[in-house]
Design a protein around this motif. Structure first.
Motif, mmCIF file in Angstrom:
data_model
loop_
_atom_site.group_PDB
_atom_site.id
_atom_site.type_symbol
_atom_site.label_atom_id
_atom_site.label_comp_id
_atom_site.label_asym_id
_atom_site.label_seq_id
_atom_site.Cartn_x
_atom_site.Cartn_y
_atom_site.Cartn_z
ATOM 1 N N ARG A 14 0.819 -1.218 0.000
ATOM 2 C CA ARG A 14 0.000 0.000 0.000
ATOM 3 C C ARG A 14 0.854 1.270 0.000
ATOM 4 N NH1 ARG A 14 -5.725 -0.726 2.493
ATOM 5 N NH2 ARG A 14 -6.133 -2.892 1.979
ATOM 6 N N LEU A 15 1.916 1.267 0.791
ATOM 7 C CA LEU A 15 2.796 2.441 0.800
ATOM 8 C C LEU A 15 3.509 2.597 -0.542
ATOM 9 C CD1 LEU A 15 4.356 2.258 4.386
ATOM 10 C CD2 LEU A 15 2.614 3.858 3.559
ATOM 11 N N THR A 16 3.896 1.483 -1.143
ATOM 12 C CA THR A 16 4.546 1.532 -2.456
ATOM 13 C C THR A 16 3.600 2.084 -3.511
ATOM 14 O OG1 THR A 16 6.005 -0.296 -1.873
ATOM 15 C CG2 THR A 16 5.712 0.145 -4.217
ATOM 16 N N ALA A 17 2.329 1.749 -3.421
ATOM 17 C CA ALA A 17 1.344 2.279 -4.378
ATOM 18 C C ALA A 17 1.264 3.799 -4.276
ATOM 19 C CB ALA A 17 -0.023 1.649 -4.134
ATOM 20 N N ILE A 18 1.333 4.322 -3.062
ATOM 21 C CA ILE A 18 1.301 5.779 -2.880
ATOM 22 C C ILE A 18 2.598 6.399 -3.387
ATOM 23 C CG2 ILE A 18 1.186 7.635 -1.162
ATOM 24 C CD1 ILE A 18 -0.615 5.683 0.510
ATOM 25 N N LYS A 19 3.731 5.756 -3.077
ATOM 26 C CA LYS A 19 5.024 6.265 -3.543
ATOM 27 C C LYS A 19 5.096 6.255 -5.065
ATOM 28 C CE LYS A 19 9.084 4.192 -3.873
ATOM 29 N NZ LYS A 19 9.365 4.633 -5.218
ATOM 30 N N THR A 20 4.486 5.266 -5.687
ATOM 31 C CA THR A 20 4.473 5.177 -7.147
ATOM 32 C C THR A 20 3.787 6.391 -7.768
ATOM 33 O OG1 THR A 20 4.535 2.773 -7.058
ATOM 34 C CG2 THR A 20 3.746 3.754 -9.111
ATOM 35 N N ILE A 21 2.759 6.896 -7.117
ATOM 36 C CA ILE A 21 2.094 8.114 -7.603
ATOM 37 C C ILE A 21 3.093 9.272 -7.589
ATOM 38 C CG2 ILE A 21 0.273 9.816 -7.146
ATOM 39 C CD1 ILE A 21 -1.415 7.465 -6.029
ATOM 40 N N ALA A 22 3.870 9.395 -6.510
ATOM 41 C CA ALA A 22 4.897 10.443 -6.445
ATOM 42 C C ALA A 22 5.933 10.245 -7.541
ATOM 43 C CB ALA A 22 5.556 10.450 -5.071
ATOM 44 N N ASP A 23 6.358 9.002 -7.742
ATOM 45 C CA ASP A 23 7.337 8.706 -8.798
ATOM 46 C C ASP A 23 6.809 9.117 -10.171
ATOM 47 O OD1 ASP A 23 8.942 7.561 -6.807
ATOM 48 O OD2 ASP A 23 8.389 5.499 -7.338
ATOM 49 N N GLU A 24 5.531 8.855 -10.406
ATOM 50 C CA GLU A 24 4.938 9.208 -11.699
ATOM 51 C C GLU A 24 4.848 10.721 -11.874
ATOM 52 O OE1 GLU A 24 1.263 7.019 -11.709
ATOM 53 O OE2 GLU A 24 2.287 5.111 -12.066
ATOM 54 N N PHE A 25 4.512 11.440 -10.790
ATOM 55 C CA PHE A 25 4.529 12.904 -10.864
ATOM 56 C C PHE A 25 5.940 13.400 -11.191
ATOM 57 C CE2 PHE A 25 0.501 13.301 -8.222
ATOM 58 C CZ PHE A 25 -0.217 13.988 -9.193
#
Length: 136
Positions: free
Chosen positions: A78-89
Motif C-alpha cells: 500500500r505504501l509503495t502504491a502511494i510512492k508510485t504516484i509520487a514517482d509518476e509525478f
C-alpha cells in the motif's frame, strides 16, 4: 502492467466505469483515488491536497491492525502504491506534487516508525525509495 494498460485502453468509457465500480466494491479504501489528481501524461501542473495523502499513508501503515490475519507485505504494497504516484509525478516533471507526496511519506513513516514494530522493513524500503525519488 503494460498488458493491463493496453487492455484498459481498448475499453469503452461505460465499461471502464463499471470495472472501477466493481473494484471499489472489493476495495472500498481505494475510493480516495477518485478525489485526488493523479499523474497522467500531458496533464497541466496539479495541486494536490496533502491531507488526502496523509490519511492514506496512515491508513496504509495501520492496515494490519484491523485484520485478524496479517497479510505479509500488505503495508509495503500500500505504501509503495502511494510512492508510485509520487514517482509518476516526478517522471512527468510535476515536482511540487511529487515532493508533497514524498514529504508526507517520509514524515509519517518516521513519526510512526516505532509504533509498528512488524513493519520496520517496509518502512525502511519506503524511506529509501522516497530518498531516491527526491534525489532524482
Amino acid at each position: 502492467m503494460d498488458n493491463l494498460k493496453k487492455n484498459l485502453e481498448h475499453r469503452e468509457k461505460p465499461e471502464l466505469i463499471a470495472i472501477i465500480q466493481h473494484m471499489l466494491r472489493q476495495e472500498p479504501d481505494l475510493e480516495w483515488l477518485l478525489t485526488t489528481p493523479l499523474p497522467i501524461a500531458a496533464s497541466r501542473e496539479v495541486s494536490i491536497d496533502p491531507k488526502i495523502y496523509q490519511r492514506q499513508v496512515v491508513a496504509a501503515m495501520s492496515v494490519n491492525d484491523n485484520q485478524r490475519k496479517h497479510k505479509r507485505g500488505e503495508v509495503l504494497r500500500r505504501l509503495t502504491a502511494i510512492k508510485t504516484i509520487a514517482d509518476e509525478f516526478a517522471a512527468q516533471e510535476q515536482y511540487a506534487a511529487a515532493l508533497t507526496i514524498y514529504e508526507i511519506l517520509v514524515t509519517e513513516v518516521i513519526e510512526h516508525f516505532n509504533d509498528y514494530r512488524d513493519e520496520y522493513v517496509a518502512f525502511c524500503v519506503i524511506l529509501i525509495g522516497c530518498i531516491d525519488g527526491l534525489d532524482s
